[in-house]
Design an enzyme around this catalytic site. Structure first.
Site, PDB file in Angstrom:
ATOM      1  N   GLU A 122       0.812  -1.214   0.000  1.00  0.00           N
ATOM      2  CA  GLU A 122       0.000   0.000   0.000  1.00  0.00           C
ATOM      3  C   GLU A 122       0.848   1.268   0.000  1.00  0.00           C
ATOM      4  O   GLU A 122       1.970   1.285   0.495  1.00  0.00           O
ATOM      5  CB  GLU A 122      -0.923   0.006   1.226  1.00  0.00           C
ATOM      6  CG  GLU A 122      -1.976  -1.088   1.143  1.00  0.00           C
ATOM      7  CD  GLU A 122      -2.921  -1.144   2.339  1.00  0.00           C
ATOM      8  OE1 GLU A 122      -4.074  -1.514   2.139  1.00  0.00           O
ATOM      9  OE2 GLU A 122      -2.495  -0.837   3.463  1.00  0.00           O
ATOM     10  N   CYS A 135       3.421   8.550   1.621  1.00  0.00           N
ATOM     11  CA  CYS A 135       3.941   7.574   2.586  1.00  0.00           C
ATOM     12  C   CYS A 135       4.221   6.288   1.815  1.00  0.00           C
ATOM     13  O   CYS A 135       3.299   5.634   1.316  1.00  0.00           O
ATOM     14  CB  CYS A 135       2.902   7.368   3.685  1.00  0.00           C
ATOM     15  SG  CYS A 135       3.440   6.231   4.951  1.00  0.00           S
ATOM     16  N   CYS A 142       6.132  -7.171   7.149  1.00  0.00           N
ATOM     17  CA  CYS A 142       7.205  -6.661   8.011  1.00  0.00           C
ATOM     18  C   CYS A 142       7.605  -7.762   8.975  1.00  0.00           C
ATOM     19  O   CYS A 142       6.789  -8.599   9.346  1.00  0.00           O
ATOM     20  CB  CYS A 142       6.713  -5.440   8.778  1.00  0.00           C
ATOM     21  SG  CYS A 142       8.044  -4.577   9.644  1.00  0.00           S
ATOM     22  N   CYS A 146       5.761  -4.598  15.653  1.00  0.00           N
ATOM     23  CA  CYS A 146       5.467  -3.539  16.623  1.00  0.00           C
ATOM     24  C   CYS A 146       4.002  -3.695  17.031  1.00  0.00           C
ATOM     25  O   CYS A 146       3.136  -3.849  16.166  1.00  0.00           O
ATOM     26  CB  CYS A 146       5.716  -2.167  16.017  1.00  0.00           C
ATOM     27  SG  CYS A 146       7.417  -1.966  15.468  1.00  0.00           S
ATOM     28  N   CYS A 149       0.978  -1.701  15.602  1.00  0.00           N
ATOM     29  CA  CYS A 149       0.959  -1.533  14.144  1.00  0.00           C
ATOM     30  C   CYS A 149       0.288  -2.715  13.463  1.00  0.00           C
ATOM     31  O   CYS A 149       0.645  -3.862  13.700  1.00  0.00           O
ATOM     32  CB  CYS A 149       2.402  -1.388  13.646  1.00  0.00           C
ATOM     33  SG  CYS A 149       2.529  -1.407  11.847  1.00  0.00           S
ATOM     34  N   CYS A 395      -1.611   6.223  10.197  1.00  0.00           N
ATOM     35  CA  CYS A 395      -0.360   5.666  10.698  1.00  0.00           C
ATOM     36  C   CYS A 395      -0.591   4.342  11.431  1.00  0.00           C
ATOM     37  O   CYS A 395      -1.418   4.258  12.326  1.00  0.00           O
ATOM     38  CB  CYS A 395       0.199   6.677  11.681  1.00  0.00           C
ATOM     39  SG  CYS A 395       1.924   6.889  11.524  1.00  0.00           S
TER      40      CYS A 395
END
Ligand code: SF4
Length: 422
Positions: A122, A135, A142, A146, A149, A395
């Site tokens: 994305e 962004c 990933c 985290c 996230c 975010c």
């Protein structure tokens, strides 16, 4: 066969799962997007041009690709018409495939993109009064998990190539319709009739909507260092996209061994996902902290090449209710920044919830109080307005639809596939 394998990242100690190589195009043509001028010249020479011609053509093609945004060799009017098919037979000017384009009520735009070998990722564009920020993602998925996230709940599929990283910028500029229009200044090899339709003097790069880039999309950019560096060099090249390094920010969750190289070899602004001021809380929120602790991280920030009061390091701090948002946390944040003499600003990010998230956003009055404490110590601490929440573009919310399938659904699909195979 399992599609993950441990592969060491050059220059650092972390073994990171980098499961797949990029699959070459079925038609054998090479995509030029993401390549630097020198690499394009090498390819042209390998394809048969002599060194001088290869260099000249690479210069011309580079300008058409990155400055004018053309996607067809036929539009390259300073290359002789009979020569253009020679390029088209051997090379392509690619774009990521758009699977879905969403537009938030606040103007934020999100694209779900697909690589040529079928992996989704994305990109988000956030327009503001004085700037437009893209962004950009660096990986599909990933490795870092985290806890605040949504991307961190995906497994890593693969690193994005320089072409796929630059391709996000190209695609956004396509969608925003901001490639320069009109005739170019340099001499044409072909004075075909189409050329005369464009009066001279209309060539302009004015009115840019996309002014800034943040490497804060899916993935940890410093775990895909070489590709991110090569991509950003193309983005910064003055003959191409021409974005100044001051308008590009690379965000890391704290891959300490790669930070100095990022400063030296890329030289863009640095943002650090800090999110906590003590070991226990940061270990929980950003598990990489167990490997590279706060002190090591802040020392690496203090040594970051190019950081100064004019180019401050941004500390991202997500506000989690009852976890990291006390007055004491704010005071400790100030103390750490002062102790390491960091030229810093703090971005306070109200937590953007996603289904199944283990946290809630801090109360507005708590965020306000936290910001006041940091600000009173002379450190800029703006509270970021969440953008694109209605399209899951804010975010920490990025996660591709394919990966949003529940575990049970994935298991069911796997069983069905197995049954079909007999
Ligand atoms: S915040 Fe960044 S590094 Fe952490 S899990 Fe999400 S995408 Fe990965």
């Amino acid at each position: 066969m399992a599609d993950t394998a441990l592969m060491p990242i050059p220059g650092q100690v972390d073994p990171v799962t980098v499961p797949r190589e990029v699959t070459p195009r079925a038609d054998g043509r090479v995509d030029l997007i993401g390549l630097a001028r020198g690499q394009i010249a090498e390819l042209f020479a390998e394809a048969g041009l002599d060194a001088k011609a290869a260099k000249l053509r690479a210069k011309q093609v580079f300008h058409w690709l990155y400055h004018r945004g053309v996607t067809d060799f036929a539009a390259m009017t300073d290359i002789a018409k009979p020569m253009r098919p020679w390029f088209a037979e051997r090379f392509v000017i690619g774009r990521p495939q758009v699977v879905e384009a969403q537009h938030s009520s606040d103007g934020t735009r999100k694209w779900l993109l697909r690589t040529a070998d079928g992996h989704d990722f994305e990109t988000v564009f956030i327009p503001d009064a004085d700037r437009g920020t893209l962004c950009v993602s660096s990986q599909v998925g990933c490795t870092l998990n985290c806890r605040f996230c949504h991307t961190g709940t995906m497994r890593l599929v693969r690193n994005l190539t320089p072409g796929e990283i630059v391709g996000q910028v190209m695609l956004a500029r396509d969608a925003l319709g901001e490639w320069p229009k009109g005739r170019m200044d340099f001499a044409e090899e072909d004075d075909g009739p189409e050329f005369d339709e464009h009066p001279a003097g209309h060539y302009t790069a004015d009115g840019r909507l996309l002014t800034n880039i943040v490497m804060m999309g899916m993935g940890e950019p410093l775990y895909n260092f070489d590709n991110v560096r090569d991509a950003l060099k193309v983005v910064m090249d003055g003959d191409g996209l021409g974005l100044s390094r001051r308008r590009i920010t690379l965000s890391t969750s704290g891959v300490v061994p790669m930070m100095a190289r990022a400063g030296e070899e890329i030289g863009v602004n640095l943002a650090v996902s800090l999110h906590a001021t003590n070991k226990a809380v940061r270990d929980e929120i950003v598990p990489l902290n167990r490997k590279y602790g706060l002190e090591e991280l802040l020392e690496a920030c203090a040594a970051y090449p190019g950081a100064s009061n004019a180019r401050r390091i941004t500390f991202e701090y997500v506000m989690l209710d009852g976890v990291n948002d006390s007055d004491e946390d704010a005071r400790e944040l100030v103390r750490l920044i002062k102790r390491y003499k960091l030229p810093a600003k703090v971005n306070l990010i109200p937590f953007n919830p996603w289904p199944g998230a283990p946290y809630e956003c801090s109360k507005p009055e708590r965020i306000k109080r936290f910001a006041e404490i940091v600000f009173a110590a002379g450190i800029s601490a703006p509270v970021r307005t969440p953008r694109g929440r209605d399209i899951d573009a804010a975010c920490g919310q990025l996660k591709t639809a394919a990966a949003k399938k529940s575990r049970a659904e994935l298991d069911r699909l796997a069983e069905e596939k197995q049954a079909a195979l007999g």
